[in-house]
Design a protein around this motif. Structure first.
Motif, PDB file in Angstrom:
ATOM      1  N   GLN A  47       3.686  -6.950  38.776  1.00 31.01           N
ATOM      2  CA  GLN A  47       3.286  -5.762  37.984  1.00 31.01           C
ATOM      3  C   GLN A  47       3.293  -5.990  36.475  1.00 31.01           C
ATOM      4  N   PHE A  48       3.190  -7.232  36.033  1.00 27.90           N
ATOM      5  CA  PHE A  48       3.050  -7.484  34.597  1.00 27.90           C
ATOM      6  C   PHE A  48       1.605  -7.246  34.170  1.00 27.90           C
ATOM      7  N   ASP A  49       1.423  -6.809  32.891  1.00 27.19           N
ATOM      8  CA  ASP A  49       0.097  -6.855  32.267  1.00 27.19           C
ATOM      9  C   ASP A  49      -0.101  -8.271  31.763  1.00 27.19           C
ATOM     10  N   VAL A  50      -1.145  -8.926  32.238  1.00 25.22           N
ATOM     11  CA  VAL A  50      -1.284 -10.360  31.967  1.00 25.22           C
ATOM     12  C   VAL A  50      -2.469 -10.623  31.045  1.00 25.22           C
ATOM     13  N   THR A  51      -2.240 -11.457  30.040  1.00 25.91           N
ATOM     14  CA  THR A  51      -3.329 -11.936  29.175  1.00 25.91           C
ATOM     15  C   THR A  51      -3.453 -13.446  29.389  1.00 25.91           C
ATOM     16  N   HIS A  52      -4.680 -13.877  29.712  1.00 29.09           N
ATOM     17  CA  HIS A  52      -4.923 -15.301  29.977  1.00 29.09           C
ATOM     18  C   HIS A  52      -5.486 -15.981  28.738  1.00 29.09           C
ATOM     19  N   VAL A  54      -4.440 -17.639  26.157  1.00 29.87           N
ATOM     20  CA  VAL A  54      -3.926 -17.462  24.793  1.00 29.87           C
ATOM     21  C   VAL A  54      -3.610 -18.853  24.229  1.00 29.87           C
ATOM     22  N   GLY A  55      -4.344 -19.256  23.210  1.00 26.78           N
ATOM     23  CA  GLY A  55      -4.146 -20.597  22.652  1.00 26.78           C
ATOM     24  C   GLY A  55      -4.570 -21.670  23.643  1.00 26.78           C
ATOM     25  N   GLY A  56      -5.680 -21.445  24.334  1.00 28.57           N
ATOM     26  CA  GLY A  56      -6.145 -22.404  25.345  1.00 28.57           C
ATOM     27  C   GLY A  56      -5.710 -21.944  26.721  1.00 28.57           C
ATOM     28  N   THR A  57      -4.632 -22.530  27.242  1.00 24.73           N
ATOM     29  CA  THR A  57      -4.207 -22.220  28.612  1.00 24.73           C
ATOM     30  C   THR A  57      -2.912 -21.404  28.651  1.00 24.73           C
ATOM     31  N   GLY A  58      -2.537 -20.805  27.536  1.00 28.83           N
ATOM     32  CA  GLY A  58      -1.311 -19.995  27.522  1.00 28.83           C
ATOM     33  C   GLY A  58      -1.483 -18.693  28.286  1.00 28.83           C
ATOM     34  N   VAL A  59      -0.385 -18.216  28.859  1.00 33.46           N
ATOM     35  CA  VAL A  59      -0.381 -16.961  29.619  1.00 33.46           C
ATOM     36  C   VAL A  59       0.730 -16.077  29.051  1.00 33.46           C
ATOM     37  N   VAL A  60       0.411 -14.797  28.817  1.00 32.10           N
ATOM     38  CA  VAL A  60       1.417 -13.851  28.334  1.00 32.10           C
ATOM     39  C   VAL A  60       1.460 -12.679  29.306  1.00 32.10           C
ATOM     40  N   GLY A  61       2.665 -12.297  29.706  1.00 27.27           N
ATOM     41  CA  GLY A  61       2.824 -11.149  30.597  1.00 27.27           C
ATOM     42  C   GLY A  61       3.771 -10.141  29.966  1.00 27.27           C
ATOM     43  N   MET A  62       3.413  -8.858  30.081  1.00 25.89           N
ATOM     44  CA  MET A  62       4.253  -7.797  29.505  1.00 25.89           C
ATOM     45  C   MET A  62       4.669  -6.846  30.633  1.00 25.89           C
ATOM     46  N   LEU A  63       5.958  -6.564  30.683  1.00 27.36           N
ATOM     47  CA  LEU A  63       6.479  -5.616  31.670  1.00 27.36           C
ATOM     48  C   LEU A  63       7.305  -4.561  30.928  1.00 27.36           C
ATOM     49  N   GLY A 135      13.596  -1.395  28.396  1.00 25.40           N
ATOM     50  CA  GLY A 135      12.945  -2.173  27.345  1.00 25.40           C
ATOM     51  C   GLY A 135      11.728  -2.892  27.900  1.00 25.40           C
ATOM     52  N   THR A 136      11.313  -3.912  27.182  1.00 25.54           N
ATOM     53  CA  THR A 136      10.104  -4.640  27.530  1.00 25.54           C
ATOM     54  C   THR A 136      10.418  -6.118  27.675  1.00 25.54           C
ATOM     55  N   VAL A 137       9.927  -6.701  28.758  1.00 19.09           N
ATOM     56  CA  VAL A 137      10.046  -8.146  28.949  1.00 19.09           C
ATOM     57  C   VAL A 137       8.687  -8.768  28.617  1.00 19.09           C
TER      58      VAL A 137
END
Ligand SMILES: [Zn+2]
Ligand SMILES: [Zn+2]
Length: 420
Positions: A47-52, A54-63, A135-137
């Motif tokens: 259930q993370f919001d995922v951004t693919h 980022v900076g090439g192959t970076g992945v960011v997830g927000m919960l 909070g937010t992870v």
């Protein structure tokens, strides 16, 4: 406090499978497409919001879990151009194409697969007790740590716009010390590293007529030897620094003098003035040796990669390690920084938040004899039979390394998420 494994949470079978899958399919720095896709789907499942990308192959997830601090958790995800020799049932037989277009074997020889799997396991721990924190992870799966490029690339590609300003950024690295131990320093924890490619331009010719050539191999050899004096003769005994000539290439035929030689040099330093002095010394010696040989064309000295100093925020590190030490891990705060480097600090610097980075032990404690353990603690000496990161034989002991890594990361994250 002695480690208490019973208090560590065991990973679910799916997290162990994730580790084995990542280990079997390592990818070179900046090429982590399969790894990134796999980790992004693990975050989406949770259930993370995922951004693919980022900076090439970076992945960011927000919960988001109500109002509270934002805690950034980072794992690096790249492998190394090394042929695995661990004999593990899940050993890698993967290859990749490096920047020169050469096909090379690839291995997770630094344990970044474990960092990623332990971070997913830590998320499972946090989600299982979601009523105990708010909070937010923010999860960051960072590519290209080994080349020192990934954190900078993610920052340049808008990481701040996704994660905002976290309360703290936490990162961890597996090491061959016994599982149960976690190690960090308050303040400078990792060296600045600078990697240079040096090209020496001679004049090629027939091996029988060296007088008609300008031999770059002799100049390369002289440079290699003279560079040894930068630390031994120009650096004070109390000033830590490392200079390693890490590769040397010249020539193909046994009866010809090549026209070029190429070296790579790796520098490690712990403050800005030492760093500048080392870099200047390398340039000075390379140019002077070429001039001494009568070379008409100046050699080139090009910085190809590196990482800044890794600075742990002393207060945040103290807090984090207090929590880790109380949780059933054996927490050591050391006074000497490691000579290894990390680009993790780039993230906290760019986002304006304190950074805390530590190493956790990934080796089964019973692989150490009591004597070996004591020389590890007193002199920092690893026994010869325990391979270290970047060795073709380096393999964390999964049954120990994964639960310990999950426990350290989830404990640290929970400490900050419960502190609102
Ligand atoms: Zn590494
Ligand atoms: Zn590493």
């Amino acid at each position: 406090m002695a480690p208490d494994m019973k208090r560590w949470s065991s990973p679910s079978p799916s997290v162990t499978d994730l580790y084995r899958d990542l280990h079997r399919h390592p990818e070179l720095s900046g090429r982590e497409t399969r790894t990134a896709a796999r980790l992004a789907s693990e975050l989406s499942l949770r259930q993370f919001d995922v951004t693919h990308g980022v900076g090439g192959t970076g992945v960011v997830g927000m919960l988001r879990n109500g109002d509270g601090p934002t805690v950034l958790l980072r794992a690096d995800i790249d492998g190394l151009p090394i042929r695995e020799a661990t004999g593990a049932p899940y050993a890698s037989a993967a290859t990749g194409v490096d920047r020169d277009g050469t096909t090379v074997p690839v291995m997770h020889a630094c344990g970044h697969d474990l960092h990623a799997a332990a971070l997913i396991g830590a998320i499972d721990v946090l989600q299982a007790c979601g009523d105990r924190w708010a909070g937010t992870v923010a999860v960051v799966f960072q590519p290209a740590e080994e080349t020192g490029e990934g954190a900078l690339a993610m920052v340049a590609d808008g990481l701040a716009g996704i994660v905002g300003t976290p309360t703290v950024a936490l990162g961890q690295h597996v090491s061959p010390v016994p599982a149960g131990a976690v190690v960090t320093a308050e303040g400078v924890y990792g060296a600045a590293s600078d990697n240079f490619r040096i090209r020496i331009h001679g004049v090629g010719g027939h091996a029988s007529s060296p007088e008609a050539a300008v031999d770059p191999i002799i100049v390369a050899a002289a440079i290699v030897m003279r560079l040894q004096t930068v630390i031994s003769r120009e650096t004070a005994a109390h000033e830590p620094a490392v200079l390693t000539v890490s590769s040397i290439h010249a020539g193909h035929a046994e009866n010809a003098i090549p026209d070029e030689a190429e070296l790579t040099v790796n520098l490690r330093s712990f403050n800005a003035s030492t760093r500048h002095r080392l870099i200047n010394a390398v340039r000075r010696i390379v140019e002077a040796e070429a001039a001494a040989a009568g070379m008409e064309q100046s050699p080139s000295v090009e910085r190809i990669s590196g990482a800044p100093l890794l600075l742990n925020d002393p207060h945040a590190t103290h807090r984090t390690f207090g929590a880790i030490g109380e949780s059933g891990l054996d927490a050591h705060i050391v006074t000497q920084p490691m000579t290894g480097s990390e680009d993790f600090g780039v993230i906290g610097d760019a986002l304006g938040c304190p950074s805390v980075f530590w190493h956790w032990g990934g080796t089964a404690p019973d692989r150490y004899s009591p004597q070996e353990l004591s020389s590890l603690l007193t002199e920092g000496r690893l026994p010869a039979h325990i391979p270290m990161n970047h060795s073709p034989e380096y393999l964390p002991d999964l049954d120990w390394a994964l639960p310990a890594g999950i426990h350290a990361m989830s404990t640290a994250a929970l400490h900050w998420l419960q502190a609102s």
